[in-house]
Each structure stands twice: as C-alpha cells, then as structure tokens.
Design a protein around this motif. Structure first.
Motif, PDB file in Angstrom:
ATOM      1  N   GLY A  95       0.617  -0.851  -0.034  1.00 19.24           N
ATOM      2  CA  GLY A  95       0.118  -0.258   0.180  1.00 19.24           C
ATOM      3  C   GLY A  95       0.849   1.332  -0.094  1.00 19.24           C
ATOM      4  O   GLY A  95       1.752   1.122  -0.258  1.00 19.24           O
ATOM      5  N   CYS A 112       0.379   3.378   7.778  1.00 17.88           N
ATOM      6  CA  CYS A 112      -0.201   3.615   6.166  1.00 17.88           C
ATOM      7  C   CYS A 112      -1.761   4.789   6.157  1.00 17.88           C
ATOM      8  O   CYS A 112      -2.605   4.803   7.046  1.00 17.88           O
ATOM      9  CB  CYS A 112      -0.928   2.170   6.608  1.00 17.88           C
ATOM     10  SG  CYS A 112      -1.778   1.427   5.062  1.00 17.88           S
ATOM     11  N   HIS A 114      -2.772   4.155   3.152  1.00 19.85           N
ATOM     12  CA  HIS A 114      -3.838   2.928   2.307  1.00 19.85           C
ATOM     13  C   HIS A 114      -3.755   1.780   1.535  1.00 19.85           C
ATOM     14  O   HIS A 114      -2.611   1.795   1.485  1.00 19.85           O
ATOM     15  CB  HIS A 114      -4.454   3.593   0.661  1.00 19.85           C
ATOM     16  CG  HIS A 114      -5.699   3.323   0.516  1.00 19.85           C
ATOM     17  ND1 HIS A 114      -6.772   2.539   0.755  1.00 19.85           N
ATOM     18  CD2 HIS A 114      -5.814   2.627  -0.536  1.00 19.85           C
ATOM     19  CE1 HIS A 114      -7.873   2.078   0.295  1.00 19.85           C
ATOM     20  NE2 HIS A 114      -7.034   1.683  -0.967  1.00 19.85           N
ATOM     21  N   GLU A 115      -3.779   0.359   2.220  1.00 17.91           N
ATOM     22  CA  GLU A 115      -4.256  -0.855   2.285  1.00 17.91           C
ATOM     23  C   GLU A 115      -4.077  -1.137   0.495  1.00 17.91           C
ATOM     24  O   GLU A 115      -4.970  -0.858   0.435  1.00 17.91           O
ATOM     25  CB  GLU A 115      -4.284  -1.664   2.737  1.00 17.91           C
ATOM     26  CG  GLU A 115      -3.773  -1.399   4.636  1.00 17.91           C
ATOM     27  CD  GLU A 115      -3.987  -2.309   5.289  1.00 17.91           C
ATOM     28  OE1 GLU A 115      -5.188  -3.810   5.073  1.00 17.91           O
ATOM     29  OE2 GLU A 115      -4.441  -2.236   6.461  1.00 17.91           O
ATOM     30  N   ALA A 116      -2.831  -1.304  -0.478  1.00 17.60           N
ATOM     31  CA  ALA A 116      -3.347  -1.838  -1.727  1.00 17.60           C
ATOM     32  C   ALA A 116      -2.124  -2.161  -2.452  1.00 17.60           C
ATOM     33  O   ALA A 116      -1.263  -2.131  -2.127  1.00 17.60           O
ATOM     34  CB  ALA A 116      -4.076  -0.065  -2.614  1.00 17.60           C
ATOM     35  N   ILE A 154      -7.540  13.766  -0.361  1.00 22.62           N
ATOM     36  CA  ILE A 154      -6.764  12.612   1.093  1.00 22.62           C
ATOM     37  C   ILE A 154      -7.033  13.647   2.036  1.00 22.62           C
ATOM     38  O   ILE A 154      -7.325  14.950   1.795  1.00 22.62           O
ATOM     39  CB  ILE A 154      -5.390  11.937   0.711  1.00 22.62           C
ATOM     40  CG1 ILE A 154      -4.941  13.469   0.762  1.00 22.62           C
ATOM     41  CG2 ILE A 154      -4.675  11.277  -0.198  1.00 22.62           C
ATOM     42  CD1 ILE A 154      -2.861  13.339   0.594  1.00 22.62           C
ATOM     43  N   LYS A 160      -5.729   9.464   5.851  1.00 20.65           N
ATOM     44  CA  LYS A 160      -6.216   8.491   4.985  1.00 20.65           C
ATOM     45  C   LYS A 160      -7.007   9.122   4.008  1.00 20.65           C
ATOM     46  O   LYS A 160      -6.864  10.247   3.391  1.00 20.65           O
ATOM     47  CB  LYS A 160      -7.596   8.285   6.067  1.00 20.65           C
ATOM     48  CG  LYS A 160      -8.049   9.410   6.449  1.00 20.65           C
ATOM     49  CD  LYS A 160      -9.830   9.282   7.430  1.00 20.65           C
ATOM     50  CE  LYS A 160     -10.514  10.804   7.737  1.00 20.65           C
ATOM     51  NZ  LYS A 160     -11.438  10.416   9.249  1.00 20.65           N
ATOM     52  N   LEU A 161      -7.665   8.079   3.187  1.00 17.11           N
ATOM     53  CA  LEU A 161      -8.524   8.796   1.796  1.00 17.11           C
ATOM     54  C   LEU A 161      -9.403   9.267   2.146  1.00 17.11           C
ATOM     55  O   LEU A 161     -10.646   8.976   3.184  1.00 17.11           O
ATOM     56  CB  LEU A 161      -8.043   7.682   0.791  1.00 17.11           C
ATOM     57  CG  LEU A 161      -7.450   6.657   0.110  1.00 17.11           C
ATOM     58  CD1 LEU A 161      -7.713   5.815  -0.429  1.00 17.11           C
ATOM     59  CD2 LEU A 161      -6.606   7.412  -0.005  1.00 17.11           C
ATOM     60  N   GLU A 164     -12.541   8.640  -3.806  1.00 18.00           N
ATOM     61  CA  GLU A 164     -12.693   7.852  -4.161  1.00 18.00           C
ATOM     62  C   GLU A 164     -11.894   7.768  -5.636  1.00 18.00           C
ATOM     63  O   GLU A 164     -12.236   8.853  -6.428  1.00 18.00           O
ATOM     64  CB  GLU A 164     -14.071   6.636  -4.813  1.00 18.00           C
ATOM     65  CG  GLU A 164     -14.621   6.067  -4.008  1.00 18.00           C
ATOM     66  CD  GLU A 164     -13.643   4.694  -2.583  1.00 18.00           C
ATOM     67  OE1 GLU A 164     -13.560   3.858  -3.897  1.00 18.00           O
ATOM     68  OE2 GLU A 164     -14.347   4.915  -1.939  1.00 18.00           O
TER      69      GLU A 164
END
Length: 512
Positions: A95, A112, A114-116, A154, A160-161, A164
């Motif tokens: 991410g 973190c 965003h996990e991706a 963000i 965090k985001l 979308e």
C-alpha cells in the motif's frame, strides 16, 4: 560562470524527487528492499549532495526480515508543509505509506495511508482551498495496469483517503507505461510531470489543466532526441530562490542503475520546457553541462570509504533486509564486526542473505580495498567482499577443516522480475596461511570487475578472471561486505573489517 556536468551523481538514486526549503534542497529516491530505505539527500546548489538520513529505518512486515528483491520502497515523493516533511512511500505489495518528520536529520515516523496492491508512485498536493489530493500510478507486475494515472482526495494530514480514486489520464495510446507523476500548481494551471514510454526508451511528459480533477491536456516536454541520454526518465521540478526552475531526473545505465541528471527548466506558451532545443523538433533534450544554479555553496560528497570508527553505521550502508543489531558490532574493537550468521530460512547464498551490508557504487570505475580478520568458530565461517546483481561474485576468507582458504564464489539469478532464485558455486580457491587478509575489488568502465588479495596490502595476487557487472532487481549492482557461515552452521565466528577504502578510478586508463 561556473558550469556543472551531467550526470550530477553517477550513482543509483532512482526515481528522484526534490524540494527546496529556504536555501536548502532535499532529495529522496527509491531503495526497494535495501534498508534502511528512502535515502534523504541534502544540497545547497542542486549539484553537490550528501546523505543526511533515511526516511524508512525498517519496514513493518515480516517478509522484509529476509531479502525481498523487487519489493519494498518504490518511487517516493517528498513535500514540505507547515513545518513538516512528508515523504510518500509506495510499497507495491502492501500500500501507500507516509513518513513524516519536523526535522530532516531526525526520526521519521511511518503510517499507512491506504492498503492496496499495485498502487505506486504517489505524490501529495495541497490546494489553495485547503483540500489535499494524491496522484498515483499502477504497477503492471501487480495490477496489470501500466498506463493510467488516478487522483484521490486525502485528508490534509495524510492519514486516510477521503474519496474514491478517479482516472485523470489514460495513456494507453499517447503515453504507454505512464508512471511517476508529480503534481504542481503554477500561475493558475495544475501540472503533472511524468515519464512515459518505459524506463530505457521513454520520454518526459506533462499534463496541464485549469482544474485539479481535469480534463488534462498532454504534451511531451523532454526526450532523448539526438543525445546519448536514454529515457530521460522521471524526477522532480524545483524552483530556486532566484525564481529559476530546475528538473532532476534519472537515466538508466542498466548495470549501475539509474543515475541522476539536473536540467534547466522554463515555461514556454504555458508549458514546461526542460533541457535545451538541440535538433529543431521543439522538444527539449538533456544537456551535458549548464551553469551552476548557485555558486559558492558547500561541495558536498556522498561518503564511501569507512573506518567504522563511529558509534553508528555510516549512512552510505544498507542491508538486504530489515536491519538487526545481531548483524554487526562497532564498539570495543577495531573496525566493524560482521557476524558469521546462518541463514534462518534457506541455503546461505549471497542473494538470500539479509545480513549482506551493501553500498551504492558512486563511480563508473573504482577500487575498493578492505582489511579483514576472520575469527572463525565453525567450518564454513567466511568474511567476504563482493558485488551483488543478477550475476554476482564475491571473494571470501573461509575456515575449512584443514585451515583457512581464499574462495571466489559466483552466482546467477533467475526469475528476475520478482524475488529471483539463485544458483551459486565456488569458482576458484587457494590455501591461505593466516587469519588477516587485504581484499581488493576493481570495477572497470568496460562493465567488468576483478578480485585480488594480499597478505600485507602491498603485493596483490589476482584470483579468477573478469566478472561481468550485472544489475539487480530494479536496482544497479551493489558493492557489499558479508560474513556468513557457508555451511549454515550456527557459529560464534565473525569477520572484523578494519576499513574499506574506495577510490574513484573513472579517469584512469585501466578503467576504460
């Protein structure tokens, strides 16, 4: 007028990004699975650089406790806002992370965002209305996408985001393999500078829009043209105190990785223009030399040689995995002790060694000499110097049943796009009556390197022949010092390296 020459760094600081804070410039680059990661460099003139820190001391995932070639910290971006340095760090498998510190010389903390999987090359941007955004690309090896840029809102503190992602550029036809975007605002326009076309054959592009979300216009703003600078690939735009614009980017020279160039930049008809017009096509080409951005500043150099007399390891060194205190000792003895560790998970080959201590070569040709004493405990204990790549070689002093011997090992890596599998064998060996030896590794401009040894540091004997220099996974070749037990026995042995002396041989005849 004082001129500078390109490349400004003949060293593998790939995917550079740069900012200015007051009269100081800061640059970060990729480091993949070599840790501590994301070196932070400092300059006062954009040409002479020193390493002052690493933004990622270690990675909070168990897989990075062992070499994970090709993973780790990909192309970062650095920004400064309200007294805080932010470094956006993509891990292609895990991410988007953010390292932050109020002091560029101090400790960075990592969170973190965003996990991706497959999100890479993030760049933050704070707009005039207080909203924050991140533009990013995708890794084909993880996502199957290689030509798309997305933008996502963000939170301004980068934790965090908020929304979308939306696609702002699809370069399947115009800019295949578009990546490395950097987002800026200048005189009412939003600009995204990014490379397209692939690392070696590609070019530098720009997007322009009156809205951060687009639509964006596209233009090629620098390419190789008639020069010998392939790529030229991704980097960062920075403006000096005098208002002049500059662009730092890399050139892929394969075996020694992605070296760093500095280009003059200006605006023409509302678009960035990078380099100089050299062939009449209206697109900038990289310059070989230009006037120094500012004169009379410190001419920093990146440290290479080391007598290991400090209380901590020099910033020029990185490990092939997360650093551990059990790898080495600096106190109570001369030099550095690298312990003859067994590999906890598989056979003890250099490519698989978390405790291989590596350094980025800073020259096309060099000589590296180290003095090492092997305090062997178990058969198979070894202290060595080498060069890591998809073909690699190293020369070690090894404890055997009948006494010590000098052994030259060579290795070959397959399945190179990901972590890789290695095969390794001894190539040459000679008995050695003693526990202390001088090793010399010489790298030549013809992209080969050779080893020699000496009992006294004066008279050297060559061992083996010319070894071909080869890149590693997403990086150039790495110089290394390594102690290990080659039989994978648990041992109390160590190699005690009194010093390493590294000399630039790029201008020498024998380096041709």
């Amino acid at each position: 007028m004082t001129m500078y020459q390109n490349p400004i760094l003949y060293a593998d600081y790939s995917d550079p990004d740069v900012i200015r804070v007051g009269d100081d410039y800061y640059m970060v680059s990729s480091s993949f699975a070599y840790l501590p990661g994301i070196p932070l460099l400092h300059s006062r003139d954009l040409v002479h650089w020193e390493i002052i820190n690493h933004c990622v001391p270690s990675l909070p995932f168990e897989k990075y406790n062992n070499p994970s070639h090709g993973s780790g910290t990909w192309a970062p971006a650095i920004r400064y806002r309200n007294g805080m340095f932010y470094v956006f760090v993509p891990l292609a498998d895990e991410g988007i992370f953010v390292a932050r510190s109020a002091d560029p010389y101090g400790e960075f903390t990592l969170n973190c965002l965003h996990e991706a999987k497959g999100w890479i090359d993030p760049c933050p941007f704070w707009d005039d209305d207080g909203k924050a955004y991140m533009v990013f690309a995708y890794a084909r090896s993880r996502s199957g996408i290689k030509h798309r840029l997305d933008l996502v809102e963000i939170d301004p503190d980068c934790r965090k985001l908020v929304g979308e992602p939306v696609t702002i550029f699809d370069g399947e036809q115009l800019g295949p393999t578009t990546e490395g975007p950097k987002l800026y605002k200048h005189q009412g326009f939003y600009y995204i500078l990014m490379p397209s076309g692939g690392v070696y054959p590609g070019w530098q592009s720009a997007l322009r829009s009156e809205s951060v979300t687009g639509p964006y216009e596209y233009k090629i703003i620098m390419h190789q043209g008639n020069t010998d600078i392939n790529g030229p690939h991704q980097g960062g735009w920075v403006t000096g105190p005098d208002g002049r614009h500059w662009f730092i980017h890399f050139q892929d020279v394969i075996e020694l990785g992605r070296i760093v160039h500095l280009q003059p930049m200006c605006f023409h008809a509302g678009w960035p223009f990078i380099g100089s017009e050299q062939n009449g096509d209206g697109i900038g080409e990289p310059v070989k030399e230009w006037s120094l951005p500012v004169e009379g500043q410190p001419q920093y150099r990146i440290a290479q040689s080391d007598d290991f007399s400090g209380s901590s390891l020099g910033l020029q060194w990185q490990w092939q995995a997360n650093p551990r205190a059990s790898f080495f000792s600096l106190s109570g003895h001369p030099g550095i002790r690298l312990f003859c560790l067994a590999n906890p998970v598989r056979e003890n080959l250099l490519w698989y060694a978390p405790n291989a201590m590596t350094q980025i070569p800073q020259h096309q040709a060099l000589s590296a000499v180290t003095k090492v004493r092997l305090q062997g405990d178990k058969a198979g204990d070894m202290a060595a110097i080498g060069m890591i790549g998809h073909f690699y070689a190293y020369l070690g002093l090894v404890k055997a049943e009948a006494g010590n011997e000098l052994v030259l090992f060579s290795g070959t890596v397959t399945e190179k796009e990901f972590e890789g599998e290695a095969e390794e064998q001894p190539f040459a060996s000679v008995p050695y009556d003693g526990d202390t030896v001088y090793f010399r590794l010489e790298l030549f401009k013809n992209k080969t390197y050779r080893f020699a040894w000496s009992p006294d540091g004066i008279r050297y004997t060559s061992i083996g022949g010319a070894n071909p220099l080869a890149r590693a996974t997403w990086t150039g070749a790495k110089l290394c010092l390594w102690s290990a037990n080659k039989r994978n026995f648990i041992s109390e042995g160590y190699g005690e390296y009194e010093f390493i002396h590294i000399e630039d041989r790029s201008g020498c005849e024998e380096g041709l």
